[in-house]
Design a protein around this motif. Structure first.
Motif, PDB file in Angstrom:
ATOM      1  N   PHE A 148      -4.077  12.310   0.896  1.00  0.00           N
ATOM      2  CA  PHE A 148      -3.117  11.499   0.145  1.00  0.00           C
ATOM      3  C   PHE A 148      -3.725  10.920  -1.122  1.00  0.00           C
ATOM      4  O   PHE A 148      -4.934  10.736  -1.235  1.00  0.00           O
ATOM      5  N   HIS A 149      -2.825  10.616  -2.059  1.00  0.00           N
ATOM      6  CA  HIS A 149      -3.181   9.882  -3.266  1.00  0.00           C
ATOM      7  C   HIS A 149      -2.781   8.429  -3.059  1.00  0.00           C
ATOM      8  O   HIS A 149      -1.670   8.134  -2.621  1.00  0.00           O
ATOM      9  N   ARG A 150      -3.668   7.515  -3.356  1.00  0.00           N
ATOM     10  CA  ARG A 150      -3.395   6.083  -3.176  1.00  0.00           C
ATOM     11  C   ARG A 150      -3.063   5.476  -4.530  1.00  0.00           C
ATOM     12  O   ARG A 150      -3.886   5.460  -5.434  1.00  0.00           O
ATOM     13  N   LEU A 187       0.806   5.383  -0.255  1.00  0.00           N
ATOM     14  CA  LEU A 187       0.129   6.659  -0.280  1.00  0.00           C
ATOM     15  C   LEU A 187       1.176   7.752  -0.457  1.00  0.00           C
ATOM     16  O   LEU A 187       2.241   7.704   0.162  1.00  0.00           O
ATOM     17  N   LYS A 238       0.859  -1.175   0.000  1.00  0.00           N
ATOM     18  CA  LYS A 238       0.000   0.000   0.000  1.00  0.00           C
ATOM     19  C   LYS A 238       0.899   1.230   0.000  1.00  0.00           C
ATOM     20  O   LYS A 238       1.737   1.391   0.881  1.00  0.00           O
TER      21      LYS A 238
END
Length: 782
Positions: free
Chosen positions: A763-765, A735, A733
């Motif tokens: 945040f951008h995932r 971010l 994962k």
């Protein structure tokens, strides 16, 4: 769609595909761009992937590439005129470009091929018929082809940003010569009690002032600064209840627009790495691959030394070395200076020619300030000829485990960095990186005589003996530019560590969680604005009872303040303004009494501005030293009162008379500076971005600000991006967020679309399989 030979012109933002015909790649390469401009590059070979990265950097950040190259090479005067000459002289003198040329020849053939592929990608974009960004048009310039060594000079510029111990030597040297010992020891952190008098003449003061002026001029365009560093921490799998270790990182640099970093997912035949690339450099500097993830902070190591050189009185071309006279190495540099506007009313400038002298230690930096009474050379690891740092960063992108991770980093010479690590097998680690000199004499706090052989460097700390940690017992590692070793460590690293408050706060946040740590916790930690450094000073300030109703109101607010520097805090605004004015009231009379000179104003201001809250608290609580004009028993009551009055007047002028409205974020603004248009009326409002913000130099969410009359507290440095990665055997994962936007094109939606989300920690995932596509798909075809 409209096709042109060798190029494609976008007619609207809804176009889904575009095609360029490009030489320099072996197979078609697909670049997928998501809605925020973040890209994934799919190539069949690694070299094609690096080519496509160069193409993408050029498409989105062409002006930034040109600006950083010109800055590092000392060629800004060609486009900005005489105002940039001082900076160019400094850069030519230090010689980043010469060092980059030498480094290129020491790299592996693989590393040189990657730099060549990346340069070919940039040049493929330059050769298209696409209009260059508006900066080129407004300044009426074009862009020459990118060369492989240009990427290395960008890397040297990063090292210069993160290496500032020579300025500490300048300050220490000046303090030794000008201040009485009590004052020097109080305002210079880590100042030794038995500091030697290095030189004994008045000209050294003017020379120091000239160097500090140069330092300030460089900081104006984003080079160097006191609070550059970063936070990074990693927690073991046992803290996350078996979901894998989590690593968080937010590098701190001078803030600019566009941001210095560019998010990329690079996929080639062997390469599969994702994270932030430094614009101009074809590697992921912060990020992860399928097996490991890493974060980076500045080690604050002392890798620069100044040396006083003895010049032959009978022949100024010679300097003393080991008891003999040796000729300076001299190279001539020609600096072209753009004609002032309007050209019809101003004469053309002749090229400025300078002779750059060097000793075996390094360049004579005192020549850049036009003072010759004291000849001062610079020894710095980034100027070493046998630099293989790029090889190390390249190999890092391919590393699969702890051993390969360390093996790659052993090749990095400069900058000196702290690397934090986690892998899919639930390991965490820390490794200090970079060449750190071993000194036979002294600890790099003062310039030493270069003609004395006992003052020379004695090699570097062996990599195997640099600080490291693997799966520590406590289960987490925190790095916030704080001291990394104890007194038992056998080598000297630095006296310029950051104060411990950020590291202490991060550790406290980790320890405070009774439930398993999550990614969401890490987001909260990165946004934390509690300032532990304010505690001692606030306790002293709030002992003051107040001489008026408005004083009592301000002190009452400060007494109930929880030390949180959040944007909505009134206590933060009162504290910061009072602290600033109190420093001036306490220190200015002492400096004037000790100094009796006004010509060195830059050094004078530097002493005051860099005095910390802890130092000031020690001064005004001293039982033995009378720092204030008032009696010792009053503990600076007069200064407390007058400085609070000044703070109240300042905040009233900026925010009005209602004290309840004095929120920190209204007077404290983060400014993303654009070079050069932040300094040009009308253009500044188009290219620059600013917004109210919280934080302080010692909060986890770092914000370092200077006061500007009529504007307030202007934050010029802080987090340049943020990332949080959780890794385990089955998934990663990731971010991340850039501080401004992915694009450097001012009219692009991605130019500033992240400015406010960044401050709000939105945040951008990222997805490893690139399923979150795409508004634009670009195929590069042979």
């Amino acid at each position: 769609m409209l096709f042109l030979t060798g190029s494609y012109i976008f007619k609207n933002i809804d176009v889904k595909e575009a095609y360029w015909l490009s030489e320099g790649i072996t197979e078609p390469v697909k670049i997928i761009k998501d809605k925020q401009g973040y890209i994934t590059i799919n190539a069949k070979s690694d070299y094609d992937a690096f080519f496509a990265l160069g193409f993408s950097h050029a498409r989105d950040r062409l002006w930034q590439l040109e600006l950083q190259r010109r800055l590092a090479q000392g060629r800004l005067s060609e486009v900005l005129g005489a105002e940039a000459l001082q900076r160019d002289v400094w850069m030519r003198t230090v010689g980043l470009n010469k060092a980059a040329e030498l480094a290129l020849h020491n790299l592996s053939s693989e590393a040189r091929a990657v730099l060549e592929a990346y340069a070919n990608g940039i040049n493929a974009y330059i050769k298209t018929d696409i209009a260059f960004p508006p900066e080129f048009q407004l300044l009426d310039i074009t862009m020459s082809e990118w060369q492989p060594q240009d990427s290395l000079v960008i890397m040297k510029l990063l090292s210069l940003n993160l290496s500032g111990t020579m300025w500490s030597e300048v300050v220490n040297m000046t303090a030794t010569e000008t201040l009485e010992p009590k004052l020097a020891q109080a305002i210079i952190e880590n100042y030794p009690n038995d500091a030697p008098v290095v030189v004994s003449n008045q000209e050294i003061l003017n020379q120091a002032d000239g160097l500090i002026q140069t330092k300030a001029a460089l900081e104006e365009i984003g080079v160097g600064g006191k609070y550059l560093g970063s936070n990074a921490w990693v927690v073991a799998d046992r803290f996350t209840e078996g979901t894998g270790p989590i690593l968080a990182n937010d590098p701190h640099l001078n803030l600019q627009i566009p941001a210095p970093f560019y998010f990329t997912h690079l996929k080639g035949s062997k390469l599969d790495v994702q994270g932030m690339t430094l614009v101009g450099l074809p590697v992921v500097v912060f990020g992860h691959n399928d097996d490991i993830t890493w974060g980076v902070t500045n080690m604050m190591a002392d890798t620069q030394d100044l040396f006083l050189e003895q010049v032959n009185g009978a022949d100024a071309k010679m300097y003393k070395e080991n008891g003999e006279w040796k000729a300076f190495d001299v190279r001539r540099e020609k600096i072209y200076v753009k004609q002032a506007f309007p050209a019809s009313l101003n004469p053309e400038f002749k090229p400025v020619e300078i002779d750059v002298r060097s000793t075996v230690r390094g360049p004579i930096i005192s020549d850049a300030t036009n003072f010759v009474d004291n000849v001062i050379s610079l020894r710095w690891t980034a100027l070493d000829a046998n630099d293989t740092s790029f090889d190390g960063f390249l190999k890092l992108n391919y590393a699969k485990n702890w051993e390969q991770f360390r093996s790659s980093l052993a090749m990095v010479g400069s900058p000196s960095l702290n690397f934090l690590y986690a892998d899919k097998n639930n390991n965490i680690g820390y490794q200090a990186v970079g060449k750190i000199p071993q000194r036979q004499n002294g600890e790099g706090q003062f310039p030493l005589p270069g003609w004395n052989s006992t003052n020379q460097w004695q090699g570097y700390i062996p990599f195997r003996e640099l600080p490291m940690s693997f799966n520590p017992e406590k289960g987490y590692i925190v790095s916030a530019n704080n001291k990394i070793v104890g007194s038992e460590y056998p080598y000297f690293i630095s006296h310029d560590w950051a104060p411990p408050y950020r590291a202490q706060r991060i550790e406290a946040l980790i320890a405070s969680k009774s439930s398993p740590l999550t990614i969401e916790d890490m987001i909260d930690f990165q946004g934390d604005t509690l300032d532990l450094s304010a505690q001692k000073l606030v306790q002293l300030l709030t002992q003051y009872e107040g001489d008026s109703v408005v004083h009592k109101q301000a002190v009452s607010i400060l007494r109930s303040w929880d030390l949180d520097m959040g944007a909505d805090s009134v206590g933060a605004a009162i504290y910061f303004s009072w602290f600033r004015h109190l420093k001036q009231k306490v220190l200015a009379p002492q400096l004037e009494a000790s100094w009796h000179r006004t010509s060195q104003a830059n050094v004078f201001d530097h002493f005051i501005n860099n005095t910390s809250a802890d130092q000031l608290a020690s001064m005004i609580s001293s039982k033995t030293d009378n720092w204030c004009a008032a009696s010792q028993s009053s503990r600076c009551q007069q200064e407390l009162s007058s400085s609070l009055s000044d703070a109240i007047d300042e905040l009233s002028l900026l925010l009005g008379s209602d004290m309840e409205q004095w929120q920190w974020g209204k007077v404290h603004k983060v400014v993303y500076q654009h070079v050069p248009f932040s300094n040009m009326n009308m253009l500044d409002s188009i290219f620059e971005r600013r917004v109210g913000n919280g934080g302080s130099p010692n909060t986890v969410n770092v914000a370092s600000a200077d006061f500007v009359e009529t504007e307030g507290y202007i934050q010029s440095s802080g987090a340049s991006f943020r990332q949080i990665t959780q890794i385990n055997e089955s998934e990663i994962k990731h971010l991340h967020m850039n501080s401004t936007g992915q694009s450097g094109i001012v009219f692009s939606p991605a130019y500033d679309d992240v400015v406010e989300p960044f401050l709000n920690l939105e945040f951008h995932r990222s997805s490893r399989d690139s399923t979150e596509v795409s508004e634009t798909i670009i195929n590069l075809k042979k």
